[in-house]
Write an enzyme that holds these catalytic residues in place. Structure first.
Site, short mmCIF file in Angstrom:
data_model
loop_
_atom_site.label_atom_id
_atom_site.label_comp_id
_atom_site.label_asym_id
_atom_site.label_seq_id
_atom_site.Cartn_x
_atom_site.Cartn_y
_atom_site.Cartn_z
N ASP A 81 -6.85 -6.24 4.09
CA ASP A 81 -7.71 -5.86 3.27
C ASP A 81 -8.63 -7.11 2.76
O ASP A 81 -9.74 -6.79 2.67
CB ASP A 81 -7.02 -5.18 2.02
CG ASP A 81 -7.94 -4.73 0.99
OD1 ASP A 81 -8.94 -4.09 1.27
OD2 ASP A 81 -7.64 -5.14 -0.18
N TYR A 90 0.79 -1.10 -0.02
CA TYR A 90 -0.05 -0.07 -0.08
C TYR A 90 0.77 1.41 0.00
O TYR A 90 0.41 2.46 -0.07
CB TYR A 90 -1.12 -0.01 1.36
CG TYR A 90 -2.27 -0.80 0.97
CD1 TYR A 90 -2.29 -2.28 1.04
CD2 TYR A 90 -3.28 -0.22 0.63
CE1 TYR A 90 -3.31 -3.03 0.61
CE2 TYR A 90 -4.46 -0.89 0.36
CZ TYR A 90 -4.52 -2.27 0.30
OH TYR A 90 -5.69 -3.01 0.13
N LYS A 140 2.96 -14.69 6.02
CA LYS A 140 3.40 -15.44 4.78
C LYS A 140 4.80 -15.60 4.99
O LYS A 140 5.68 -15.75 3.97
CB LYS A 140 2.89 -15.26 3.50
CG LYS A 140 3.25 -16.20 2.29
CD LYS A 140 1.89 -17.19 2.24
CE LYS A 140 2.47 -18.07 1.11
NZ LYS A 140 1.51 -19.33 1.29
N ASP A 144 -2.77 -18.52 3.92
CA ASP A 144 -3.61 -19.14 3.19
C ASP A 144 -4.55 -20.24 4.27
O ASP A 144 -5.58 -20.53 3.87
CB ASP A 144 -2.70 -20.19 2.17
CG ASP A 144 -1.62 -20.57 2.56
OD1 ASP A 144 -0.86 -19.85 3.32
OD2 ASP A 144 -0.95 -21.39 2.14
#
Ligand code: NAD
Length: 363
Positions: free
Chosen positions: A248, A124, A191, A224
């Protein structure tokens, strides 16, 4: 006491939802002096920028804002005004609760979680280089020199900075929020198995912060796996803290678990300012329909009332919303199964029902 608050009506469905919200807030008895500030594409045409300085000045001066959604052009055009407001004011903590409400179709039961999204870093920051640009050629050469491998010549490239400072303050905030709200567990989402120097750093900092808050349980989960776990058993989550882009995506996913974007509120909090806005966007194709759900905006306003110390009014508003949702008589179309759409009410009629359910205000 009168509270002076900046109101950004937004565009698309924003103005009709903020108007209904102003009406409901007036009925709570809390005295608010609204300072209305327009922003976005329409302002771009008249003032040459979608985010004039007067908007940020107003938010800085008042310290509190209620904001409708603003459209961001996809792919080209000006950068997101929503992101610019968050970065300029350094409202680094996005707080997005998801909870099950009785009477909302498609809502899983027993969900009561909150997503704490870092608001100022990662993808972002908007530092991107266009495919075919000399900067990308330079970056490829840089990567080959320093990492021993490059990437395809016809790539676009985005930078993804995640800092110790940014990670520490968002995870600290998540623990503070957990303690203040009587919550028991913080889960860091990442992640780190793939992104070792960015998400790996976030996780390392999160573990260090967690070690100073041993009264609250801490776990972590790969993003995930978190998606699958959220869909299968969202009740296991309490406070979830994560870098910007995951926040988000997961906050829309979580909205979907409890009945959709129409019921998902949010807040952006910093040291000096707080901006309250629903998770949903401006839904431009519904602009002017008068049929959209005001709940997300109203629950964002309730978060704002808590923030300014008007806890009784905030709780009264939350209960009124709950009652109207549970009764299911005066609700917008998104809150009804397709077979019952014909009996949906308008935004204003739903707001009227919520006003009628508010506790009586003594003069
Ligand atoms: P969106 O959230 O605007 O709408 C997606 C769909 O969700 C709508 O078509 C509608 O079916 C449903 N929905 C949204 N709000 C609702 C409500 N109050 N009641 C009932 N149903 C509702 O997402 P989008 O179409 O991807 O984005 C439209 C624009 O909004 C884009 O320009 C995007 O950048 C912007 N956006 C702004 C913000 C913000 O201002 N903070 C947040 C998200 C998206």
């Amino acid at each position: 006491m009168t509270h002076r608050i900046t109101l950004i009506p937004g565009d698309g469905i924003g103005p009709e939802l903020t108007a209904a919200t102003q009406r409901v807030l007036a009925a709570t008895g809390v005295a608010i002096d609204w300072e209305v500030q327009t922003a976005g594409a329409d302002v771009m045409a008249s003032e040459g920028t979608p985010l004039p300085a007067r908007v940020l000045d107003s938010l800085r001066r008042n310290g509190v804002g209620l904001k409708g959604p603003l459209t961001t052009p996809v792919g080209t055009g000006f950068r997101s005004v929503n992101v610019a407001i968050r970065t300029e004011l350094d409202v680094f903590a996005s707080v997005r609760p998801s909870r099950s409400y009785a009477g909302v179709p498609g809502s899983m039961s027993g969900v009561d979680l909150v997503i704490i999204r870092e608001n100022t870093e990662s993808e972002y920051v908007g530092i991107e280089f266009a495919q075919g640009s000399p900067e990308v050629t330079e970056l490829r050469a840089f990567a080959e020199r320093h990492v021993g491998r490059g990437f395809r010549e016809d790539s676009g490239v985005a930078l993804r900075p995640i800092s110790v400072t940014g990670s520490r303050r968002i995870v600290e905030y998540a623990f503070r929020h957990a303690r203040e709200q009587g919550r028991r567990k913080v889960t860091a989402i990442h992640k780190a198995n793939i992104l070792k120097h960015t998400d790996g750093l976030f996780l390392e900092v999160a573990r260090a912060v967690a070690s100073a808050h041993r009264d609250i349980e801490f776990t972590d989960m790969i993003v995930d796996a978190a998606c699958m776990n959220l869909v299968q058993r969202p009740q296991q989550f309490d406070v979830m803290v994560m870098p910007n882009l995951y926040g988000d995506i997961l906050s829309d996913l979580c909205a979907g678990l409890v009945g959709g974007l129409g019921v998902a509120p949010g807040a952006n909090l910093g040291e000096r300012a707080a901006v309250f806005e629903p998770v949903h966007g401006s839904a431009p194709s519904f602009k002017g329909s008068g049929l959209m759900n005001p709940t997300a905006m109203l629950l964002s306003a309730a978060m704002m009332l808590h923030h300014i110390g008007e806890h009784d009014a905030a709780r009264g508003l939350e209960r009124a919303v709950e009652q109207v949702l549970a009764a299911g008589r005066a609700v917008t179309r998104d809150l009804l199964p397709p077979a019952e759409h014909a009996r949906a009410v308008t935004t204003e009629q739903m707001a009227d029902a919520i006003i009628a359910a508010l506790p009586v205000v003594r003069a």
